[in-house]
Design an enzyme around this catalytic site. Structure first.
Site, PDB file in Angstrom:
ATOM      1  N   ASP A 288      28.490  27.191  32.745  1.00 35.83           N
ATOM      2  CA  ASP A 288      27.287  26.373  32.559  1.00 35.83           C
ATOM      3  C   ASP A 288      27.527  24.873  32.677  1.00 35.83           C
ATOM      4  OD1 ASP A 288      25.420  28.318  32.288  1.00 35.83           O
ATOM      5  OD2 ASP A 288      25.187  28.157  30.129  1.00 35.83           O
TER       6      ASP A 288
ATOM      7  N   HIS B 291      31.953  25.344  40.550  1.00 35.74           N
ATOM      8  CA  HIS B 291      33.373  25.646  40.398  1.00 35.74           C
ATOM      9  C   HIS B 291      33.897  26.126  41.751  1.00 35.74           C
ATOM     10  CE1 HIS B 291      33.456  25.064  36.092  1.00 35.74           C
ATOM     11  NE2 HIS B 291      32.428  25.877  35.929  1.00 35.74           N
TER      12      HIS B 291
ATOM     13  N   GLY C  78      24.060  28.573  41.080  1.00 34.11           N
ATOM     14  CA  GLY C  78      24.677  27.302  41.425  1.00 34.11           C
ATOM     15  C   GLY C  78      25.884  26.962  40.587  1.00 34.11           C
ATOM     16  N   LYS C  79      26.556  27.986  40.051  1.00 36.63           N
ATOM     17  CA  LYS C  79      27.662  27.710  39.143  1.00 36.63           C
ATOM     18  C   LYS C  79      29.033  27.905  39.792  1.00 36.63           C
ATOM     19  CE  LYS C  79      24.882  29.133  35.145  1.00 36.63           C
ATOM     20  NZ  LYS C  79      24.665  30.194  34.146  1.00 36.63           N
ATOM     21  N   VAL C  80      29.131  28.888  40.683  1.00 40.19           N
ATOM     22  CA  VAL C  80      30.431  29.232  41.248  1.00 40.19           C
ATOM     23  C   VAL C  80      30.306  29.340  42.759  1.00 40.19           C
ATOM     24  CG1 VAL C  80      32.209  31.023  41.367  1.00 40.19           C
ATOM     25  CG2 VAL C  80      31.129  30.497  39.180  1.00 40.19           C
TER      26      VAL C  80
END
Lengths: 353, 353, 353, 353
Positions: free
Chosen positions: B262, B277, B305-307
């Site tokens: 997050d 990430h 949209g995190k990894v």
């Protein structure tokens, strides 16, 4: 490429256990084997814990349950006096339940999207995916912003998650986001009305976390709202001390399961001779063999002095299948009919009443 | 009935990856199928993220990993500059790692105890069970008490879990519970020495929670230590903003996984255009099909949209089998040799240095 | 769209346990928890059963193991006198092992193909997929045809699968498909040379089934080859009667596991007082809670009088990770050094010798 | 120690889907997420395949399903013309269904017995355990003996399992073990009456195997009954050729799943241009990630040209929970009302009619 509108067409509909009398079906399952027998026994234990007038019932929620169509069950449990406190991951309470009370929805994803090969396309459209379910990320950002608005409006001091969530209920009330006005009921709002405390022991790990980070960032060195998770633990332990006979209805494992089980030990540390949880049910797909908490058996919890083993049952099933049957059974048996209302929020916040 | 002493005879021994050069074995696994190929690819990605000098590495821990014999791996990752921050459940850090640094041990349970039919006997002996591992509950209570002693010694104000854990490291130092003096190294202590921040987003949900509840109870209405989990989220987001290229090495799922993922969104909310990430590895036995967070794929995280999905790998394996191979591979490849030390704790607490 | 040639570029390479001395690693795993400890104990039991000179070792194979890169392990077990009989699904023996001995290969599938969204394209290209592995279906049809050629060449009578598989070994020998000439070794061929019987109790359920159906169709009402699965059961029971001390090394569950366990009961029915299997190891990912055979514990098998529980161990792991460690441990410990060769095929077919 | 009589007190009762109208419940599940949505879709596909008058329906059974209380469902499917052929493990058909028709029962095991720690005691009492269910082994031996009596009575030649199982039905008829006389209905008997063929591709791997081994042993070199599993494959392929549109309802995986899927390829090999299975449902708890057959997805099967992907659905659930809902839905929707009876046994054995 599909448009956002095309992808977000079919909303998840929450199952209504009041419409499905499953008593005969669940009774039949008790005479079979494997998970159906376990489920049947779990339903009986839930019925039994509701009929035990001494027993306070704590509902534990982990996993994305609200987005999956289970919200109305939890609302019905609260409104029909079948649960006295809730311990949950933040996502269920803020990102999903409060989110829906703000007027937003979860959507059924097309079968092909499950595979994950289209996640780049979803990213571009600002659509978030939970396995087979879709969320409009722009709507989720509004939910984040709303938690900031709530934080900004509060006196600067440490809050338990319970206190903050109660303020979220009050916000819905003031903003006219009530079932009477919008036709949408929710856990946060029903719990606000029924004085059922909700605890999120990892409360910064959700949409509220985003709002609070923004709040704290803006405040800089000025006084600000903080989240005291030790206060959460202290408060819920007070409930155990005030009402020693307790039962757990746990969906999934993780922090909510551990947190609720630990209050037996915490009460002991505070000098109160509280008994183990007398009843315990857990619905999970977690695998026992990695030694992780989510899947640790309720027998194992008894070695820690947390759960009595006379009335405990693990049900190895995905929750959308098992929960409507277990709770529907207890509902249609009217197991809650003679239960006293506990309104535990008043116990923690006497001035509220 | 067995005695406590008889049951607590054979301590868990932590595996030492430095002793096992698994490069050829893991390279061979990459040419096979199923989990071995996934594991091989994960090891390569970990090597690659260590060689990327821009990349800050965040280690996420969920599940009972320290009690399972994996402690020395994490100590070696910290001491060899193979990880820059840790996000963990409280149990791993306090109940298990700090507990061992205080001089206590975990014990191998006899095969028959796994079944759970003897948990009542364990209860009577004050022995706690984690699947196939045993703990002396009386020793665990000393650990709880120690966290209270630490809390009592601190200035009364809200703390992030990181700040509190750093104080635990300082306590070990002052109390002479250091590897030099006791022969026992640990995550908390190594991280203290190497300025690696440790975050426990659900910090009250562990042995420290017991200590803090006792502390707050004793203080009553007087000023007291509180745990600000929003501050945790704020601090770790600062790391992402300061060092935009990041990689995740995740064991298990739960709160640590979600919390670390997050921070990309949180950085965005604070106005920083942080990238996803860049690298991500997760080792888990969780089943993807219940939609829960622990098992949500890294592809799914990319829809949020995190990894990024170029260098991501899920390894479906119990961690005691996969982790020694993945980390041992990167260690023996000397992937860390040219990495800059980050000492991120100093970034968060400039006065410490 | 990719071409067939582009997709079938990177062959699976079979792991060679002789190259990886894992003794120290596996010994370390025995001191840990969860699956690693189970794996360590399983390796010790396999070593022990090999050192027990009375003990005949039966290897049971279910799941797609050869295509996954485990073939060389089984070849090494046969050639190094570490297994005396094999019970397998037909696919491992015919579609995968015999297939490779005919000169064909299995290929590494690109990560994206796992999701299944491209299976229609694979279908058009005549490429078959096993999770993350690809096969040229045109080559597989040649394998089907070869089993028909073998059937056509045999005297018309009922055959046990063991007899038929031995003829497959003889075919490879005659056709020059030997390791000496092609550089490719295999289970069928090594077992042929070492007189290790191979049983496939569901032998029509594989590539050989296609060949035999075509053979029987062509023969119409004329005399034809048939597959007598009762004869399989009779033959393997004779081995148990001739060599009462037995151990099982099982990968996966299904028919091979049940079939090998049942010979204890069959021997009893034939009037022989055969003991339970003295040693038993099973590597599986199957979930115990559905009551299915694949996942039934070895303790459960003891209630049926099939498996003794003194030296039994379940290892819950995907086989590509666990098997190289378990067999590599026994290999490098030279546990087989003093074992007598059993050449059980000769016992069943005295005229062969 | 408990006595055998005390342990075998509470018989498993088979669930009767005719008593539970689950249409509204299953319709609601279709609007949710995860397994409930998958289950809802599977129920719709089963309804659709029954309404497709061209479609022949093949039921595949793996796992211990009859002992688990699912027998009446399969009997109802056969008697209500909702299935045209059955492919099963031998255990379901002989050890469990035929066993019950002989007058025996399965029993509910006490919760504590699941752990396996009492299996030695069960062994001494001649009680066999299937997870949470118990069987009297002495009764099972009578079942074994009965299959020998049947084999002894037959002309000496190779039989398909289908032919042998039909003789088992005839035996029940002659012996007066019919529902009219005993009140106990069964799959073998219902299929005998309704001319529904039953195939067990690994037929020696069950109670019938014990009878046949004893038969062959007694016959020695004299003519004897043998089991031709190639004939099974040939026969079922004839059904596909005669009725090209087909659908599969699969519970569990293993040999039955593979065998039924393979008939598409076998038909092609015999020169018939048979289409892929048009409909396919599988209920399983198997984990896709070990590459094993039981868990291979139906999409994967489409790469092999076996299953069309328009109407396919995997349901990841233990069968006792999912099957009553899926079959109950189609039953109460009266999806079978207009279906033609196929009486496929007559197609394979024209003289029977």
């Amino acid at each position: 490429m599909a448009t956002k509108k095309e992808l977000l067409q079919h909303p998840i509909r929450h199952i209504d256990i009041k419409q499905h009398n499953v008593i005969a079906l669940v009774d039949a399952m008790q005479q079979m084997a494997y998970s159906s027998r376990d489920l049947g026994r779990a339903a009986s234990i839930y019925e039994r814990m509701l009929r035990d007038r001494e027993c306070g019932v704590i509902l534990c929620l982990a996993g994305s349950l609200i987005s999956a169509g289970l919200k109305q069950i939890f609302v019905d449990l609260i409104r029909n006096n079948m649960v006295d406190a809730v311990v949950s991951t933040g996502a269920n309470i803020v990102d999903q339940d409060f989110f829906e009370s703000l007027g937003f929805k979860h959507y059924i994803a097309d079968e092909l999207l499950k595979a994950g090969t289209e996640d780049g396309m979803l990213r571009e459209l600002m659509i978030d995916r939970i396995y087979d379910t879709l969320i409009d990320e722009e709507e989720l950002r509004i939910c984040d912003d709303t938690t900031k608005i709530i934080a900004d409006s509060l006196e600067a001091r440490p809050y338990s998650s319970r206190e903050f969530i109660r303020e979220m209920g009050a916000y819905l009330d003031k903003a006219g986001k009530t079932p009477e006005k919008t036709g949408v009921d929710g856990i946060v709002y029903a719990a606000y009305e029924k004085d059922v405390p909700i605890f999120c022991p990892a409360f910064s790990d959700c949409s509220a976390g985003f709002g609070l980070v923004a709040h704290q960032h803006e405040r800089g060195n000025r006084p600000k709202v903080s989240l005291d998770s030790a206060k959460d633990f202290y408060e819920i332990t007070q409930l155990k001390i005030a009402n020693p006979t307790t039962g757990l209805l746990m969906i999934g494992g993780g922090v909510p399961k551990n947190f609720a089980q630990d209050i037996v030990v915490a009460a002991d540390i505070l000098g109160s001779d509280a008994p183990m949880h007398k009843y315990a049910i857990q619905i999970t797909v977690a695998d026992v063999r990695d030694g992780a908490l989510s899947s640790s058996t309720l027998k194992e919890a008894s070695s820690w002095g947390k759960v009595d083993t006379t009335f405990e049952q693990m049900v190895y099933s995905e929750a959308t299948m098992a929960l409507p049957l277990i709770t529907g059974y207890a509902y249609h048996k009217k197991a809650y009919a003679e239960r006293p209302e506990r309104r535990w929020s008043r116990l923690l916040e006497p001035v509220t009443a």
